[in-house]
Design a protein around this motif. Structure first.
Motif, short mmCIF file in Angstrom:
data_model
loop_
_atom_site.label_atom_id
_atom_site.label_comp_id
_atom_site.label_asym_id
_atom_site.label_seq_id
_atom_site.Cartn_x
_atom_site.Cartn_y
_atom_site.Cartn_z
N MET A 191 42.13 -25.51 -78.97
CA MET A 191 42.96 -26.24 -79.94
C MET A 191 42.14 -27.39 -80.53
N THR A 192 42.58 -27.87 -81.68
CA THR A 192 41.89 -29.00 -82.31
C THR A 192 42.87 -30.13 -82.57
N THR A 193 42.32 -31.33 -82.72
CA THR A 193 43.11 -32.49 -83.07
C THR A 193 42.32 -33.32 -84.09
N THR A 194 43.02 -34.07 -84.91
CA THR A 194 42.35 -34.90 -85.91
C THR A 194 42.36 -36.35 -85.43
N ASP A 230 32.26 -35.61 -77.57
CA ASP A 230 33.28 -34.96 -78.39
C ASP A 230 32.64 -33.82 -79.19
N VAL A 231 33.34 -32.70 -79.25
CA VAL A 231 32.86 -31.55 -80.02
C VAL A 231 33.59 -31.55 -81.36
N LEU A 232 32.82 -31.67 -82.43
CA LEU A 232 33.41 -31.74 -83.76
C LEU A 232 33.46 -30.37 -84.41
N VAL A 233 34.45 -30.20 -85.26
CA VAL A 233 34.61 -28.96 -86.02
C VAL A 233 34.54 -29.32 -87.50
N ALA A 234 33.73 -28.58 -88.22
CA ALA A 234 33.61 -28.83 -89.66
C ALA A 234 34.91 -28.43 -90.35
N VAL A 243 38.38 -32.73 -83.87
CA VAL A 243 37.76 -32.63 -82.55
C VAL A 243 38.37 -31.45 -81.79
N MET A 244 37.50 -30.66 -81.16
CA MET A 244 37.94 -29.51 -80.37
C MET A 244 38.47 -29.99 -79.02
N LYS A 245 39.66 -29.50 -78.65
CA LYS A 245 40.25 -29.80 -77.34
C LYS A 245 40.11 -28.60 -76.42
#
Length: 199
Positions: free
Chosen positions: A155-158, A182-186, A149-151
């Motif tokens: 930054m990203t978090t799992t 929530d914005v997801l990142v592949a 998930v994009m913060k």
């Protein structure tokens, strides 16, 4: 005076249709299992599908089915229902499969005998759920996985997520761990090439 006669047997069709082929001659002895009369239904057509054993437990008689015919493309869907399920399996390669008979709903002049059909049996339907493309989820087990998930600030978090049903359209239900918005990142895949060391 005694009268001699010939016994007559009347063959009754199990459905309304048109005889398409008679494969027997007068006086011929019929062997067990030989098809001698073929018929085409005039009211509805059937499709024979083979379902692997891992999926057959999800299929029920009366389940709705979406059928596409190669002749008309993937955008035209013909509604149908599961009408019969063979109780015994046959083996194709090493996989046990069950024969499932699917019947078109209603009469449609576009459907013709012998057309190639693609069958999609609807085993479960849910609405008002969070569903995301499966490529955004790192699946761990049938019910669990991880999502990136994009913060704020890039930054990203799992996050650990709980999974539900999987759709034939490539979507997967997320029953816990994500929030709407929530914005997801592949997940990215890093490929490395081996380099030769030179002396």
């Amino acid at each position: 005076s005694a009268k001699s006669g010939v016994a007559k047997t009347v063959i009754v069709a199990p459905f309304t249709g048109v005889v398409s082929n008679v494969d027997i001659s007068l006086g011929e002895t019929v062997s067990l299992g030989k098809t001698v009369i073929s018929m085409l239904a005039v009211d509805s057509f059937e499709v024979e599908a083979k379902v692997p054993e891992v999926d057959i437990v999800k299929v029920k008689i009366g389940a709705p089915v979406d059928i596409t015919l190669d002749a008309y493309g993937k955008d035209i869907i013909f509604p149908a229902l599961v009408t019969r399920i063979n109780p015994t399996a046959t083996t194709e390669g090493t996989v046990p499969v069950y024969k499932v008979i699917v019947t078109f709903v209603g009469k449609d002049e576009r459907i013709r005998q012998g057309m190639t059909a693609n069958v999609q049996i609807v085993t479960e339907t849910k609405s008002k759920v969070i569903a995301v493309p499966a490529r955004f989820i790192q699946v761990s087990t049938v019910e669990k996985g991880k999502a990136i998930v994009m913060k704020e600030g890039g930054m990203t978090t799992t996050k650990d997520v709980t999974l539900g049903i999987r759709g034939a359209d490539g979507l997967i239900e997320v029953t816990g761990g994500l929030l709407v918005g929530d914005v997801l990142v592949a997940p990215s895949t890093v490929s490395r090439q081996a380099q030769k060391q030179t002396k």
